[in-house]
Design an enzyme around this catalytic site. Structure first.
Site, PDB file in Angstrom:
ATOM      1  N   GLN A 192       0.776  -1.057  -0.026  1.00  0.00           N
ATOM      2  CA  GLN A 192      -0.098  -0.008   0.149  1.00  0.00           C
ATOM      3  C   GLN A 192       0.785   1.159  -0.082  1.00  0.00           C
ATOM      4  OE1 GLN A 192      -1.115   0.509   4.676  1.00  0.00           O
ATOM      5  NE2 GLN A 192      -1.728  -1.615   4.029  1.00  0.00           N
ATOM      6  N   HIS A 218       0.259   5.725   1.168  1.00  0.00           N
ATOM      7  CA  HIS A 218      -0.828   6.870   1.542  1.00  0.00           C
ATOM      8  C   HIS A 218      -0.144   8.050   1.022  1.00  0.00           C
ATOM      9  CE1 HIS A 218      -1.561   3.971   4.645  1.00  0.00           C
ATOM     10  NE2 HIS A 218      -0.162   4.079   5.066  1.00  0.00           N
ATOM     11  N   HIS A 266       4.615   0.405   0.923  1.00  0.00           N
ATOM     12  CA  HIS A 266       5.038  -0.395   1.918  1.00  0.00           C
ATOM     13  C   HIS A 266       3.938  -1.370   2.379  1.00  0.00           C
ATOM     14  CE1 HIS A 266       2.662   2.703   3.524  1.00  0.00           C
ATOM     15  NE2 HIS A 266       2.287   1.848   4.751  1.00  0.00           N
ATOM     16  N   ARG A 311      -4.449   0.741  -1.818  1.00  0.00           N
ATOM     17  CA  ARG A 311      -3.935  -0.706  -1.723  1.00  0.00           C
ATOM     18  C   ARG A 311      -3.350  -0.988  -3.378  1.00  0.00           C
ATOM     19  NH1 ARG A 311      -8.674  -2.377   0.103  1.00  0.00           N
ATOM     20  NH2 ARG A 311      -8.968  -2.474   2.605  1.00  0.00           N
TER      21      ARG A 311
END
Length: 339
Positions: A107, A109, A185, A205
């Site tokens: 995933q 962010h 990560h 994801r």
């Protein structure tokens, strides 16, 4: 009880928090079994220990405001956050435990700037992991082994070969990993970590091992959004931070992480072998969130039983800005989070 009827020492004293829990499919049982979280769900993947995020709010569980959510209390006392934050600002961090019985998804962010534009004004998410426990051979994924491009990543997702391009890093108890927004990560199976992050719940994801949930459905991927924010260049293996340690009577304080959004220190308290208590002074400019990762102890700020609280492994404590001076007695390790 109104704040007008409280003594200033009681009103500005540390207090315990109760977390919210998450039953994500990759979770385990250790947060219930070893940390006595007592959630009626299995698996228990995460506990959000210090949070005002609407997806999982903490609740005050000691002191005169017990029963209020942390969000409700901070609305009554925005000064508890300190002067480092602009007026009206909300708690900028979210502190949680994560128990990964199985691998988490690969995933990424978004940054604050991207989330503000594309996620309705939300915060982005940079985070730090402190490894509380790690099974033998445990690892995490941290970026790419080599420079890559969107086409290669899409192809690796489609044919199941994405993991060949990703960097695996061994994990041991006590390790610290800072994961900025944009860093691809994944936490590996067998890791139990404390996470400190921006107050955000946005995850894109890339790959989820073709798993299905309890309803037999695959969890959604967010490939195009992820590729818009991901760093696709090769990543150097993360190094453990240099030790920056301060000593006080009965206390050792180690700086673990400092970034634009939060600071994290590890405090080791051992007052069993020294006279007196470990004392901590108030900070007018910032709150403190304490997370007990080992041991137990007592926090006191007066002479009566009402002016102390016992804490145990897994407990979360909020210390308001400009708190009363308090002392800690016991044998424990705590993460101290501030802004």
């Amino acid at each position: 009880m109104t704040s007008a009827s409280l003594s200033s020492s009681t009103e500005r004293a540390p207090f315990l928090l109760a977390p919210s829990g998450k039953d994500y499919l990759w979770g385990g049982e250790r947060l219930n079994d070893d940390f006595n979280k007592n959630f009626d769900c299995s698996p228990l993947a995460e506990t959000w220990e210090c949070s005002t995020h609407p997806d999982g709010e903490s609740v005050v569980r000691s002191g005169p405001y017990a029963g209020l959510t942390l969000r409700e209390l901070l609305a009554l006392h925005p000064d508890y956050l300190g002067t480092n934050l602009p007026d009206g600002a909300e708690l900028p961090v979210l502190v949680k435990f994560i128990d990964a019985r199985h691998d988490l998804s690969v995933q990424v962010h978004p940054s604050d700037d991207y989330a503000r534009i594309h996620e309705h004004g939300a915060r982005g998410k940079s985070e730090m992991w402190y490894v509380v426990e790690a099974a033998k051979g445990a690892h995490l994924i941290y970026g790419f082994l080599h420079d890559t491009d969107r086409e290669t990543v899409r192809a690796g997702i489609a044919d199941g070969t994405l993991l060949r391009h990703l960097q695996k890093v061994p994990v041991r108890k006590g390790d610290v990993f800072y994961i900025p927004a944009g860093q691809v990560h994944a936490l590996g199976a067998g890791c139990l970590v404390a996470e400190v992050q921006e107050s955000s719940n946005i995850t894109y994801r890339l790959y989820d091992y073709d798993r299905v949930d309890k309803n037999g459905e695959k969890r959604p991927l967010h490939v195009e959004r992820a590729l818009e924010v991901a760093n696709l260049r090769s990543s150097a293996a993360p190094r453990q931070p240099m030790e920056v340690v301060r000593f006080r009577p009965g206390t050792m304080i180690e700086l673990l992480c400092r970034c634009p959004w939060f600071q994290v220190e590890k405090i080791t308290v051992d007052t069993q072998r020294c006279r007196g208590l470990a004392r901590f002074k108030a900070k007018p400019n910032t709150f403190r969130a304490l997370l007990c990762i080992e041991g137990c102890g007592t926090i006191s700020w007066g002479d009566t039983a009402d002016e102390r609280l016992n804490f145990f492994r897994g407990d979360s404590i909020f210390v308001p800005a400009n708190s009363v001076e308090y002392s800690v007695h016991g044998m424990a390790q705590l993460l101290r989070i501030s802004c």
